[in-house]
Each structure stands twice: as C-alpha cells, then as structure tokens.
Write a protein that holds these residues in place. Sequence first.
Motif, short mmCIF file in Angstrom:
data_model
loop_
_atom_site.label_atom_id
_atom_site.label_comp_id
_atom_site.label_asym_id
_atom_site.label_seq_id
_atom_site.Cartn_x
_atom_site.Cartn_y
_atom_site.Cartn_z
N VAL A 227 0.81 -1.21 0.00
CA VAL A 227 0.00 0.00 0.00
C VAL A 227 0.84 1.27 0.00
N VAL A 228 1.96 1.29 0.78
CA VAL A 228 2.75 2.52 0.94
C VAL A 228 3.63 2.75 -0.29
N PRO A 229 3.47 3.86 -1.00
CA PRO A 229 4.31 4.14 -2.19
C PRO A 229 5.74 4.52 -1.78
N GLU A 230 6.71 4.10 -2.58
CA GLU A 230 8.11 4.42 -2.30
C GLU A 230 8.38 5.92 -2.47
N SER A 231 7.63 6.59 -3.32
CA SER A 231 7.86 8.02 -3.54
C SER A 231 7.62 8.84 -2.27
N TRP A 232 6.75 8.35 -1.41
CA TRP A 232 6.51 9.04 -0.15
C TRP A 232 7.77 9.10 0.69
N LEU A 233 8.52 8.00 0.69
CA LEU A 233 9.74 7.94 1.50
C LEU A 233 10.77 8.95 1.01
N GLN A 234 10.91 9.08 -0.30
CA GLN A 234 11.89 10.02 -0.85
C GLN A 234 11.54 11.46 -0.48
N THR A 235 10.26 11.77 -0.45
CA THR A 235 9.84 13.12 -0.07
C THR A 235 10.11 13.39 1.41
N LEU A 236 9.83 12.42 2.25
CA LEU A 236 10.01 12.59 3.69
C LEU A 236 11.48 12.67 4.09
N ALA A 237 12.36 12.04 3.33
CA ALA A 237 13.77 12.01 3.69
C ALA A 237 14.40 13.39 3.71
N ALA A 238 13.82 14.34 3.00
CA ALA A 238 14.40 15.68 2.94
C ALA A 238 14.13 16.51 4.20
N HIS A 239 13.24 16.05 5.08
CA HIS A 239 12.89 16.79 6.29
C HIS A 239 13.42 16.03 7.51
N PRO A 240 14.31 16.65 8.31
CA PRO A 240 14.92 15.94 9.45
C PRO A 240 13.92 15.33 10.42
N VAL A 241 12.93 16.10 10.84
CA VAL A 241 11.95 15.60 11.81
C VAL A 241 11.05 14.55 11.18
N LEU A 242 10.56 14.86 9.99
CA LEU A 242 9.67 13.92 9.32
C LEU A 242 10.38 12.62 8.94
N SER A 243 11.69 12.73 8.62
CA SER A 243 12.43 11.52 8.26
C SER A 243 12.53 10.56 9.43
N VAL A 244 12.74 11.10 10.64
CA VAL A 244 12.77 10.25 11.84
C VAL A 244 11.41 9.60 12.07
N ALA A 245 10.36 10.40 11.99
CA ALA A 245 9.02 9.86 12.18
C ALA A 245 8.68 8.82 11.12
N ALA A 246 9.11 9.08 9.88
CA ALA A 246 8.80 8.16 8.79
C ALA A 246 9.49 6.81 8.99
N LEU A 247 10.78 6.82 9.33
CA LEU A 247 11.49 5.55 9.49
C LEU A 247 11.06 4.82 10.76
N ALA A 248 10.70 5.56 11.80
CA ALA A 248 10.17 4.91 13.00
C ALA A 248 8.86 4.20 12.68
N THR A 249 8.00 4.87 11.95
CA THR A 249 6.73 4.26 11.56
C THR A 249 6.96 3.10 10.59
N LEU A 250 7.90 3.28 9.68
CA LEU A 250 8.20 2.23 8.71
C LEU A 250 8.72 0.98 9.41
N ALA A 251 9.52 1.16 10.46
CA ALA A 251 10.03 0.01 11.21
C ALA A 251 8.89 -0.80 11.82
N VAL A 252 7.87 -0.09 12.29
CA VAL A 252 6.70 -0.78 12.86
C VAL A 252 5.93 -1.52 11.78
N LEU A 253 5.78 -0.90 10.63
CA LEU A 253 4.94 -1.47 9.58
C LEU A 253 5.61 -2.62 8.83
#
Length: 326
Positions: A227-253
């Motif tokens: 379900v989760v598109p890879e393009s979302w991850l590339q966009t989130l990686a550019a933001h320090p705070v959002l990148s941490v939240a994104a990878l933390a959530t990704l680890a759970v999923l």
Amino acid sequence: MVPTISQERSTWRFGSVEVLALLLVALVALRNPLATLVSDPRLQTWTTVFVSVMVQAVPFLIFGVVLSAVIAVFVPRSFWAKALPRHPALAVPAAGLAGVVLPGCECGSVPIAGSLIRRGVTPAAALAFLLAAPAVNPIVLTATAVAFPGNPEMVAARAVASLIVAIAMGWLWLRLGRSEWIRLPHRSGLDDASRARAFWASCRHDVMHAGGFLVIGAAAAATINVVVPESWLQTLAAHPVLSVAALATLAVLLSICSEADAFVAASLSQFSLTSRLVFLVVGPMVDLKLIAMQTGVFGRRFAARFAPATFVTAVLVGVGVGTVIW
C-alpha cells in the motif's frame, strides 16, 4: 502416578500445531507455483513479503518456544532468585544485559519473557530482557557492522540506544506498571504431567498463541508493503523531523526480523544516519508482528499500553544517541 512412555505415545494425536506446521511447509515449498498463479504484481509482492517475514521469523519463534518450554519445565524457580539481583530495580539492567549473550530475534523473545514471568521473575526484568535480547545480541550487532562498513559507530550506537530503552522501559514498568495488565494464557495440566508431556504441551501452547498472531502480523506487514508508495519515503527524507518519524513508523509497519533489518536500513541511503538508527532501535521492539504476538502472550491490555510507550521511548533515545554521535 506418572504415565509410562507407551501411555504418552498412545495419547498423541494430529492436532492444530501439526496442521500449522504442514501449512507453513507447504506455503514455503509452493511459493513459486503460487506466485505464477497470481497475475497481479501487487498480489505477487504481497505473497513474497508475507512468505519472507514468515521464513525469517519461524525458526527464531521455534527457538524461543523451545527455550521457553525448557525454562518452564526444567529450570527450578529457585534458580532465578539466585541468578538475578533480589532488588527489582537492579534485576532490570541485569536482565537487559543478559540479552547480549542470547542469539535470537524478537519472535523468540516474546514466549521466553512470558515463561520467565511464570517462573517468578519480576515482570519489569522479563520485559527488559524481551526488548534487549533481539537488539543487542552478537548476531544482530555483527549484521549491523557488515551492513554499515563505512559507519562502524552505528554498531555501538544501536547497542547503547537499545539497551537504554530496554532498561528504561523496565524501570518505567516498576513505577507505573500493574500486574492486572498482564494476563498470561492459562496452561492446564502441566504441573501434574511428566516432564516430557509438560515440555511438549508447553511447546504446543506457545506455538499456537505466538504463531497464530505472527501470521496476522506478517499479513499486515505484507499489506503495508504493497500500500505505501516508495515516492513518499523520498519526499520525507528531505525533512529531518519527518524523516525520523517516517522511518520509525516504517520500522513498525515492515516488521523485519532484527537479524536482517540493518541491511534494509543501509539501503535507505537517502535518510540520515540518525533516522536510520531510530529505525534499528524501534524495529526489534515495536512492530506489527510483535504487537500481535504480545497480545497473544500477555493480553490486549498489556499490548495497548506497552507498545506505544516503547515506541515513544525508542524514538526519543534513538534521536538522542544519534545527535550525540553524529
């Protein structure tokens, strides 16, 4: 009266554990034929991820179930009183450090922790072991070193951050935890049975409770991967705070086994080292399959409180350790 070997053999029957084992073997053996029957690439991806999670997790689940049965049947209660400090606050870090010497993954640590609690170990110490063992054992740290050859400090950062989280959660449980939040499934008939029958009954019990929820967690992880598109991850990686939240959530999923998650983290090169450290700290402690397994072993009330608290603690500690090192 202790049953004889012949009596024990006569009571054996083909039950739910055997059915589950055959289904898992058939699923692995027929993976390629099943994939060819599914024409939709998304369904093929779902099948591949589901089988991969199960293949990674089942061996360690079996290891944990067997070790849990050994603890429940063959290790006397007096052993734990001698092995761990009597004061609960000191028993927590001791149990966390014990995870360093036990190779295994999070799937095996859940039934082991449940067995420790049954044998009289304070829940805070058992929970510290549950969180530490999958993240700081030699196999995981070696895999991390191989995955990050250019950043050897990642090994120390992962070990230190994971151990801090495990001990902190154990102490937090001592402070705020309640015994009624943990409801271990009842095991009937183990005390009056022979050791051989009690051992097998314990294995069957843990496989059905932990293994059934593992299947649910693996299916959820496979669904998220599709379900989760890879393009979302590339966009989130550019933001320090959002990148941490994104990878933390990704680890759970994603629910990747702790022996393999370092290679996934290394492949996410668009993200900072700190955010990837958070991924490595959160994954072995909080993911979909773990939440499902903890629900099956400890109860819903426990999982609903312990998983969110562990997630927040792991993110904060991971960010803190990453900030200091990098």
